[in-house]
Design an enzyme around this catalytic site. Sequence first.
Site, PDB file in Angstrom:
ATOM      1  N   TYR A   1     -18.374  -9.789 -20.604  1.00  0.00           N
ATOM      2  CA  TYR A   1     -17.052  -9.192 -20.771  1.00  0.00           C
ATOM      3  C   TYR A   1     -17.095  -7.703 -20.456  1.00  0.00           C
ATOM      4  CZ  TYR A   1     -18.775  -7.189 -25.145  1.00  0.00           C
ATOM      5  OH  TYR A   1     -19.493  -6.471 -26.058  1.00  0.00           O
TER       6      TYR A   1
ATOM      7  N   GLY B   1       1.603  11.273   6.638  1.00  0.00           N
ATOM      8  CA  GLY B   1       1.853  12.696   6.771  1.00  0.00           C
ATOM      9  C   GLY B   1       0.621  13.567   6.633  1.00  0.00           C
TER      10      GLY B   1
ATOM     11  N   MET C   1      -2.050  13.611   8.622  1.00  0.00           N
ATOM     12  CA  MET C   1      -2.559  14.108   9.890  1.00  0.00           C
ATOM     13  C   MET C   1      -1.369  14.288  10.815  1.00  0.00           C
ATOM     14  SD  MET C   1      -6.163  12.285  10.281  1.00  0.00           S
ATOM     15  CE  MET C   1      -5.388  10.703  10.343  1.00  0.00           C
TER      16      MET C   1
ATOM     17  N   ARG D   1      -0.305  10.531  18.657  1.00  0.00           N
ATOM     18  CA  ARG D   1      -0.136  10.184  17.241  1.00  0.00           C
ATOM     19  C   ARG D   1      -1.474   9.843  16.605  1.00  0.00           C
ATOM     20  NH1 ARG D   1       4.074   5.308  17.259  1.00  0.00           N
ATOM     21  NH2 ARG D   1       4.437   6.088  15.141  1.00  0.00           N
TER      22      ARG D   1
ATOM     23  N   CYS E   1     -18.907  -1.259 -22.642  1.00  0.00           N
ATOM     24  CA  CYS E   1     -17.809  -0.577 -23.302  1.00  0.00           C
ATOM     25  C   CYS E   1     -17.723   0.816 -22.708  1.00  0.00           C
ATOM     26  CB  CYS E   1     -18.035  -0.519 -24.807  1.00  0.00           C
ATOM     27  SG  CYS E   1     -19.599   0.225 -25.274  1.00  0.00           S
TER      28      CYS E   1
ATOM     29  N   SER F   1     -24.475  -4.058 -25.318  1.00  0.00           N
ATOM     30  CA  SER F   1     -23.267  -3.522 -24.710  1.00  0.00           C
ATOM     31  C   SER F   1     -23.656  -2.256 -23.971  1.00  0.00           C
ATOM     32  CB  SER F   1     -22.221  -3.216 -25.787  1.00  0.00           C
ATOM     33  OG  SER F   1     -21.078  -2.675 -25.185  1.00  0.00           O
TER      34      SER F   1
ATOM     35  N   HIS G   1       9.009  12.737   2.452  1.00  0.00           N
ATOM     36  CA  HIS G   1       7.602  12.943   2.099  1.00  0.00           C
ATOM     37  C   HIS G   1       7.402  12.860   0.594  1.00  0.00           C
ATOM     38  CE1 HIS G   1       4.075  15.495   1.163  1.00  0.00           C
ATOM     39  NE2 HIS G   1       3.554  14.840   2.183  1.00  0.00           N
TER      40      HIS G   1
ATOM     41  N   ARG H   1       3.798  -1.548   9.489  1.00  0.00           N
ATOM     42  CA  ARG H   1       2.584  -1.817   8.703  1.00  0.00           C
ATOM     43  C   ARG H   1       3.050  -2.497   7.426  1.00  0.00           C
ATOM     44  NH1 ARG H   1       2.154   4.490   7.422  1.00  0.00           N
ATOM     45  NH2 ARG H   1       4.149   4.514   6.376  1.00  0.00           N
TER      46      ARG H   1
ATOM     47  N   LYS I   1      -2.291   2.256  12.730  1.00  0.00           N
ATOM     48  CA  LYS I   1      -1.114   2.410  13.584  1.00  0.00           C
ATOM     49  C   LYS I   1      -1.347   1.752  14.934  1.00  0.00           C
ATOM     50  CE  LYS I   1       0.986   6.344  12.953  1.00  0.00           C
ATOM     51  NZ  LYS I   1       0.954   7.819  13.024  1.00  0.00           N
TER      52      LYS I   1
END
Length: 928
Positions: free
Chosen positions: A865, A103, A105, A94, A845, A777, A455, A338, A25
């Site tokens: 992979y 929301g 804090m 703030r 896997c 694997s 909210h 933002r 912020k």
Amino acid sequence: MPFVFDFDHAHRKPPMEMKDLLGGKGANLAEMTSVLKLPVPPGFTIAATACRSYMEGGWPEALTGEVAKARARLEKKMGKRIGDPSDPLLVSVRSGAKFSMPGMMDTVLNLGLNDQSVEGLAKQTDDERFAYDSYRRFVAMYGRIVLGVPGDEFDLLLEAAKELAGTTSDAGVPIGLLRYLVDAYQQIVERHTGRPFPQDPDEQLRGAIEAVFASWNGPRAIAYRVRERIAHDLGTAVNVQAMVFGNRDDASGTGVGFTRDPATGATGEYGDFLVNAQGEDVVAGIRNTETLSALKDEFPEIHRELLAIFSRLESHYRDMCDTEFTIEQGKLWMLQTRVGKRTGRAALKMAVDMVGEKAINLTREEALGRITGEHLEQVLHPQFSGADHPVLARGLGASPGAAVGRVYLTADDAQAAAERGEHVVLVRSETSPEDVHGMLAAEGILTARGGLVSHAAVVARGWGKPAVVGAEALRISAASFSVGDVVVNEGDWISVDGTNGTVVLGQVAVTVGETPPEFEIILGWADAVRTGRLGVRANADTGSDAANARRHGAEGIGLCRTEHMFLAEDRLPIVRRMILADTPDEEVSALEELRVAQRSDFEAILEAMDGLPVTIRLLDPPLHEFLPDTQDLAIKEATVGLDEEESRLYEAAKAWHEYNPMLGTRGVRLGVIKPGLYAMQVRALMEAALSRVAAGGHPIVEIMIPLTVSREEMALARSWVEAAIAEAEAAGGAASRRGRTGKDSTGALEVLIGTMIETPRAALLAAEIAEEADFFSFGTNDLTQMTFGFSRDDVEGRMMSAYLEQGLLPRNPFEVVDPDGVGELVRLGVRRGRATRPSLKIGVCGEHGGDPESIRTFAEAGLDYVSCSPFRVPIARLAAAQCVLAGLVPPKPAKSTPKSKAGSAPKSKAAPTAKSKASSKAKSPAKS
Ligand code: ADP
Ligand code: MG
Ligand code: MG
């Protein structure tokens, strides 16, 4: 390094690069002030470093003086002083951490008012009503946030005052009642704290700053960080900013605006606003808001100015932004911006659109970086099947997807029900940060009040949970809600569709949603980046799973768990016969039956994955899993008695009982005890493969031995497999012959024999195991259990949340692979395995293979992979591409690339051991 920075402080770097220090912020406020020169009320940011010092050793000494100086500078700019009884400057305090925690804090508005300055404000503005409205808001907010007074005490009084005044809007409460409220609120505070409401502005400011610091470690902030995987030690910055007043009069107002639609991604502004209201009124969903097109009608100038700002924000941030703005007596002020949160659908559309837009000109690589696994997951979300469901109520579709569950009316009840295993839809009048645990537990959320930026809507969208908000027809009471004369009780089923905002009584059938066209476009870009660098396979146990995986873009199967075939209802009795067999003949005949059954399973899978590698893991779980529960049988024996079959099963179950089955007769150990079992599986598999060859198919089979810990084990298992292959080939002469014909066109068969690496020993001894294995694997679930010494089922339920909340573990290592411990074993296994056999094919896997953060660890380790569940394949494709773009994937040695039949040649050269004869034989049935 100072603790405090003014919004217009001349930073060497753009403020946006200082989010660590200034918080999101604060950095954006500084960016809007000093870079974009937008109308932002002046103020200063107390850096997160101050919060960190505060958490370690209390209020930092140096901060007092720095705040006093910054405050003096602010007062000079504004030409007013905080607490001046005749013309007070009011400020907001703030919170604002590096990552937005909407929301989670707290923020205090109108700070600086007291019994004197409220009169000064009234005189200065010539508006007593406004002054007292601001004061009663301040006392309530400060009381709740800083002094810990329960908020509903204030709310109840306000509701009563509105009723008394015969009004539904806050703005309709007359001055007399406002004065009364301020007085009553102060009494509430005094009753709870034992002290009068603080009148000294210095004390107010210090108290508010401390409260923001402290809110970093409030329970809802901690819960949010655990869910969002945000580190607990970052701390929050605090912004102190001159107030502007949207509640000044009817030429004032406040709103939330997005530069495009955050739900669909459609271009054009989008948002809510309220006339004569202060910031939090819009988000709280207390009053029903108007859209930005209403703003255009009422304040055309402001609307135009806002749109111009929106387009500047978009080209500056090169992304969709959300904003908070306030109009004070006809003047527009920007209070926050933002890069905005968005749904998966919107993220995909915006990323693809912005590649083609001049002002933004995103590259494809950047577009890929804008999409997360959660975005993809959201568009894969379920939808109502069919169209004409009787609608019980309509609200706003705030977060897409369909949810079906039982109604619970409080967050605690919702959570408790979910813990009992129920599907839950949380129904609230509106939600607040106090409800997040219930929202987390629920499958869907329904509220009676609030708009698309309430909210409930914001949180649900962020989490990809279906939500319908502002369904105004709902009348909610303690244990039920009603719509007209329909009463829906707690525990009743409802279905909500967060895409179009409908609520339906009962359980509606849901289908998987159709993905938007941008889904394929993005994944196509991802594949172009990652192909040949990091592969993606799926874990699939049946032909239809395999086909589904292929549709999702899987390049093969990384894990086919054959035990699932054994547990099928028609197979279980055969498996039991095999376990109970008294003579070798009985065992052989049971195995024969299983072979026939498994063969058709394998054929279906190989067909679905024709031309792509399929890793079949030989049977893994302990045999006792196929036997009935000993306790059940013990009870039956003691009561009604057992028949002959049951007594034999009971004996067998007792004989196979293990104290710790997780570390018992599993994997290859089972094969050692019952070698016929593995031979049978390989024969079934080879027959299936040969019949695929005969049909002109191109099966690529990888036979995987589970839980190996030594070369000797692997060599033994390999010998069974090779013998069974030879046997199957000999027996399947006819198929084989036809296979040869087929091979001239497309048919061919390739077989590799490899192992899972799922114990620390296997990773440590990878060099010698690789002598007997064509591929590895990593089974990271077992590897995690054994590396940590955590039994997953026991540990996840009982202690994981405590470990996460106390920061003992940064992540649940079963969801995100532990990069340091387990990851180190993976890296070491890869290094040692490839030292023996440079072309060793290596994958992973298990669930981690579908988790983007874990995929980074695997990419860096040099795996070929990852393999994951079919629905996560698109997510893995994207994550793999992101790893390549981030430069995490080491270049492949040239020799390991060929995937075709020719690939076996360098392999045998690389490891000219006894096995290479066998494996080259295995690979070419035509030769034998
Ligand atoms: P959150 O992070 O919960 O949105 P904010 O700090 O943004 O908290 O503040 C809550 C509300 O108060 C927002 O609507 C914001 O626009 C409003 N607000 C904050 N500071 C001011 C200010 N200086 N003047 C007017 N409204 C403010
Ligand atoms: Mg805000
Ligand atoms: Mg395992």
